[in-house]
Design an enzyme around this catalytic site. Structure first.
Site, PDB file in Angstrom:
ATOM      1  N   ARG A  18       0.752  -0.977  -0.164  1.00  0.00           N
ATOM      2  CA  ARG A  18       0.036   0.018   0.030  1.00  0.00           C
ATOM      3  C   ARG A  18       0.826   1.392   0.009  1.00  0.00           C
ATOM      4  NH1 ARG A  18      -2.245   0.019   6.376  1.00  0.00           N
ATOM      5  NH2 ARG A  18      -0.080   0.093   7.358  1.00  0.00           N
ATOM      6  N   TYR A 153      11.935   8.192  15.085  1.00  0.00           N
ATOM      7  CA  TYR A 153      11.656   8.269  13.448  1.00  0.00           C
ATOM      8  C   TYR A 153      12.819   9.162  12.727  1.00  0.00           C
ATOM      9  CZ  TYR A 153       9.405   8.693   8.922  1.00  0.00           C
ATOM     10  OH  TYR A 153       8.977   8.608   7.463  1.00  0.00           O
ATOM     11  N   ILE A 186       3.361  12.735   2.887  1.00  0.00           N
ATOM     12  CA  ILE A 186       2.510  12.075   1.643  1.00  0.00           C
ATOM     13  C   ILE A 186       1.174  11.379   2.292  1.00  0.00           C
ATOM     14  CG2 ILE A 186       2.839  10.357  -0.066  1.00  0.00           C
ATOM     15  CD1 ILE A 186       4.700  12.739  -0.572  1.00  0.00           C
TER      16      ILE A 186
END
Length: 249
Positions: A18, A153, A186
């Protein structure tokens, strides 16, 4: 023949079930590549979309933080296609948290998937890659600049940024290239909490020169470029695809 033509090439895309990975897999196929879809979740949807483009494709369930899983991914690719021309290390997770109180498990999981995973995949794939092959690591603008709430992250994506440069220096003499792509915001399942919040997005728009949230295809284009001969004189480079984000730092 176009410099962007990937006809006959074999590409592995991790995290391709995905989001950005799926977009990359489809555009690589559109350019002519056969695609191995790797993900921890079912990837048959992506496989079917690749096949509709008249390209060959298989799905291999893979936890990229697990060495045996990665070795199986490479083995299945070689068994089916007998070569690896392109590796896109895209799979990743975003687990928010501040360094001051983040559980150790959050840090470990993030680093294992986002940093260790691309290392394991690159190491395993390189055994079968030849001159002209290309490794593309999907990092993030978070790998260039830090942000509150993203200690693990940002660190993991920064690690991949420099891993790419070190890898490029190591394999350049073999005629194999390594480059990184750094997306901004995004619209994917991973960023749904941000991109679906209209108030948050409106507040961010003042910092985007291009006034919209990015789409997976916006990342897929640069990846096709880096996978193709159009970028044959690029290695150790980074492409930032963030809508012209103006840093708050």
């Amino acid at each position: 023949m176009s410099l962007f033509d990937l006809t006959g090439k074999v590409a592995i895309v991790t995290g391709a079930a995905r989001g950005i990975g799926q977009g990359i897999a489809i555009e690589l196929a559109r350019a002519g590549a056969n695609v191995v879809v790797s993900d921890i979740i079912p990837g048959e949807s992506t496989v079917n979309q690749v096949k509709k483009l008249k390209r060959k494709s298989i799905y291999v369930k893979t936890d990229i933080s697990n060495k045996k899983d990665v070795e199986n991914l490479i083995a299945q690719t070689i068994k089916t296609f007998n070569k690896i021309d392109i590796l896109v290390n895209n799979a990743g997770v975003y687990l928010p948290g501040n360094a001051s109180d983040m559980p150790e498990e959050t840090w470990n999981k993030t680093m294992n998937i986002n940093a260790k995973g691309p290392f394991l995949c690159s190491q395993a794939a390189l055994k079968y890659m030849k001159k002209g092959a290309s490794i593309i690591n999907i990092s993030s603008i978070a790998g260039i600049e830090g942000s509150a709430g993203g200690a693990a992250y940002c660190s993991s994506k920064g690690a991949i940024r420099l891993f790419t440069k070190a890898l490029a220096a190591e394999i350049g003499g073999l005629g194999i290239r390594a480059n990184s792509v750094h997306p901004g915001l995004i619209d994917t399942a991973m960023t749904k909490g941000i991109s679906s919040d209209k108030k948050t997005v409106q507040g961010m728009m003042s910092k985007f020169l291009i006034k919209r949230v990015g789409k997976p295809v916006d990342i897929a284009g640069p990846v096709v470029f880096l996978a193709s001969d159009a970028s044959s004189y690029m290695t150790g480079s980074e492409i930032v695809v963030d809508g012209g984000w103006i840093s708050a730092l």
